[in-house]
Design a protein around this motif. Sequence first.
Motif, short mmCIF file in Angstrom:
data_model
loop_
_atom_site.label_atom_id
_atom_site.label_comp_id
_atom_site.label_asym_id
_atom_site.label_seq_id
_atom_site.Cartn_x
_atom_site.Cartn_y
_atom_site.Cartn_z
N PHE A 126 -6.26 13.79 7.34
CA PHE A 126 -7.44 14.96 5.87
C PHE A 126 -8.98 13.37 7.19
CE2 PHE A 126 -10.40 14.73 2.35
CZ PHE A 126 -11.06 15.70 2.89
N THR A 127 -8.90 12.41 6.53
CA THR A 127 -9.45 10.89 6.80
C THR A 127 -10.10 11.72 8.40
OG1 THR A 127 -8.73 9.68 4.64
CG2 THR A 127 -10.15 8.97 6.63
N SER A 128 -9.23 11.54 8.89
CA SER A 128 -8.91 11.30 10.34
C SER A 128 -9.85 12.40 10.90
CB SER A 128 -7.94 11.22 11.32
OG SER A 128 -7.27 10.94 11.26
N HIS A 147 0.57 -1.74 -0.25
CA HIS A 147 -0.07 -0.12 -0.10
C HIS A 147 0.87 1.68 0.04
CE1 HIS A 147 -3.37 -2.38 0.79
NE2 HIS A 147 -2.53 -3.40 1.86
N HIS A 148 0.76 2.51 -0.59
CA HIS A 148 1.26 3.75 -0.49
C HIS A 148 0.68 4.23 0.58
CE1 HIS A 148 3.76 6.50 -2.36
NE2 HIS A 148 2.62 6.93 -2.34
N PHE A 149 1.45 4.84 1.68
CA PHE A 149 0.93 4.93 2.68
C PHE A 149 1.00 6.98 2.43
CE2 PHE A 149 1.77 7.24 6.34
CZ PHE A 149 0.24 6.48 6.94
N GLN A 150 0.27 7.85 2.70
CA GLN A 150 0.66 9.21 2.16
C GLN A 150 -0.12 9.39 3.42
OE1 GLN A 150 1.68 11.27 0.02
NE2 GLN A 150 2.33 8.93 -0.80
N PRO A 151 0.45 10.68 4.85
CA PRO A 151 0.38 10.50 6.31
C PRO A 151 -0.43 11.68 6.10
CG PRO A 151 3.08 10.80 6.16
CD PRO A 151 2.26 10.17 4.62
N HIS A 152 -0.56 12.35 4.55
CA HIS A 152 -1.73 14.09 5.11
C HIS A 152 -3.09 12.91 4.57
CE1 HIS A 152 -0.11 13.00 0.81
NE2 HIS A 152 -1.77 13.00 0.90
#
Length: 142
Positions: A14-16, A5-10
């Motif tokens: 945003f989702t949180s 999976h390509h994890f993006q902290p942003h």
Amino acid sequence: MTSSHHFQPHDLVFTSSVFARHAAKLADVGVSSVSWRVIAAISRRGPLRPREIASLEQVSRPTATIFLQRLEKKGLLQRAVDPEDSRSVLFDLTDQGREALSTWRVSLDGALAPRLQELSEKDITTLIEAQNLMQRIIAEEN
């Protein structure tokens, strides 16, 4: 990271944020999510100075002070002289603030419970693990 999976902290941030606003809307708690975050922080940590609230909420001290005064006028917070510095104040919950926090938590839980019941046990475990990881990251910063 050894995941496919390509994890993006942003994306996590945003989702949180969207999830928190969505939950508050579902629960119709009647106040902003900032209000219950501040009240929950004071509930967990005890009385806080305006600068501590400003730091937690990532706002200027004058902005935090105005916000704290609004919560005080609503009867949710009370101020007291800081015993360590008589020129400063601490904000703490009133009985009404504690009651409101309890009501908000029940409302949030009730609004989210039907959606969470649709999840598998594995998904719930994953959410708990993610929550624990996020709390650990936060704790390292504070």
